[in-house]
Enzyme design. Structure first.
Site, short mmCIF file in Angstrom:
data_model
loop_
_atom_site.label_atom_id
_atom_site.label_comp_id
_atom_site.label_asym_id
_atom_site.label_seq_id
_atom_site.Cartn_x
_atom_site.Cartn_y
_atom_site.Cartn_z
N SER A 103 0.84 -1.19 0.00
CA SER A 103 0.00 0.00 0.00
C SER A 103 0.88 1.25 0.00
CB SER A 103 -0.96 -0.05 1.20
OG SER A 103 -1.96 0.91 1.09
N GLU A 205 -1.25 -3.17 -8.03
CA GLU A 205 -2.52 -3.48 -7.35
C GLU A 205 -3.13 -2.19 -6.87
OE1 GLU A 205 -3.27 -3.05 -3.86
OE2 GLU A 205 -1.32 -2.17 -3.44
N HIS A 275 -4.84 -5.52 -1.70
CA HIS A 275 -5.63 -5.31 -0.48
C HIS A 275 -6.63 -6.45 -0.31
CE1 HIS A 275 -3.82 -1.37 -0.98
NE2 HIS A 275 -4.26 -1.01 0.21
#
Length: 317
Positions: A103, A205, A275
């Site tokens: 992230s 992602e 995630h």
């Protein structure tokens, strides 16, 4: 004993009990866990003000634990990139510290790739998300846990996954692994923190980004010459978005198709990363090899000789 430090470089930890639970579980897995003094600090949405979080990164780097596992992502690392003493971070890695997270950690990982060859960080779990959930919330995902343990022991040398189709059967590629969260990565484009990787393997992602926004960012990378310069692109999970009436059937497959139509670089989907509960560990910055046979894809690398136990492991999802 393998020392593991939990630290917060980005967003504030919303539930302190989750971090406490993660520390306990990691301890039960055999790690000697230390929670950084500012892991629960708060300043607005951040885990402490910029100076506090910068000091945390330098403190963890100087202590050089076996593993530095971020508590959570969110936002905040971008603020620190210009002030960070990258040499101290690099020094800790040379002394065996494995930095782990995903992230917002994408900013730190790729800032490192931009500056140093031969050094890597791990894209992998976060303490609160992956080790801090209650049993009612699903607890710890076994694949995520096992893959993390293998990676941290130096035994993980490959991850396998299944592509939705066999269109890339026979593909072989070798290059530097880089990337991570698409939004965070795009925010580095044009800055000195951008890795100018050619012939690499780029993985991406994201979460809560509608497919048209994902497509726009992918096309930004393609139009900037980034996608075309890679040996392959691996797409992980892009969940958390909701369809709107205006889509009229448009979705993620269309976003991927729009990218594929504009590049000769192979774009594979199905990488178990993002995630999501089940995620593999990936060595950002390391040289990796990609092999595709039918629908089966294998991403492999040389394990760290300082950690290796002399056995060959492949973690298949």
């Amino acid at each position: 004993m393998t020392t593991l430090t939990l630290f917060s470089p980005s967003g504030a930890v919303a539930k302190p009990v989750a971090l406490k639970r993660a520390a306990k579980r990691l301890g039960q897995l055999g790690f000697d866990v230390d929670v950084d003094a500012d892991a629960l600090s708060r300043e607005q949405r951040f885990a402490g003000d910029d100076a506090t979080r910068l000091a945390v990164l330098h403190r963890v780097a100087d202590a050089a634990p076996s593993i530095a596992l971020a508590s959570r992502g969110g936002y905040g690392l971008t603020r620190l990139l210009d002030q960070l003493d990258w040499g101290r971070i690099a020094h800790s890695i040379e002394h065996g510290t494995r930095w782990v997270g995903y992230s917002d950690l994408t900013a730190l990982q790729n800032g490192l790739v931009a500056r140093f060859k031969g050094l890597s960080m791990w894209a992998g779990p976060l303490a609160c998300d992956d080790f801090g959930r209650t049993e009612a919330e699903g607890g710890v995902d076994e694949v995520t846990r096992d893959c993390f343990l293998e990676a941290m022991s130096g035994a993980l040398e490959a991850v396998g996954f299944r592509a939705p189709s066999a269109e890339f059967d026979g593909l072989e590629a070798r290059g530097r692994l880089w990337g991570g969260n698409l939004t965070v990565l795009c925010s580095l484009l044009g800055t000195r923190h951008w890795p100018k990787v050619k012939g690499g393997i780029l993985f991406l992602e994201d979460i809560n980004e509608h497919p048209y926004r994902v497509e726009r960012m992918l096309l930004q990378l393609q139009q900037a010459g980034v996608i075309d310069a890679q040996a392959a692109v691996l797409l992980g999970d892009f969940g958390g978005w909701a369809k709107v009436p205006n889509d009229r059937g448009y979705g993620l497959k269309d976003a991927v198709a729009a990218l594929r139509a504009r590049t000769k670089t192979p774009v594979l989907t199905g990488l178990p990363f993002g995630h999501v509960r089940t995620k593999v560990c990936l060595p950002v910055g390391a040289t990796v090899e990609l092999y595709v046979q039918g629908r089966e894809a294998l991403l492999g690398w040389q394990s760290d000789p300082r950690l290796a136990h002399g056995h060959d492991h492949d973690h298949h999802h």
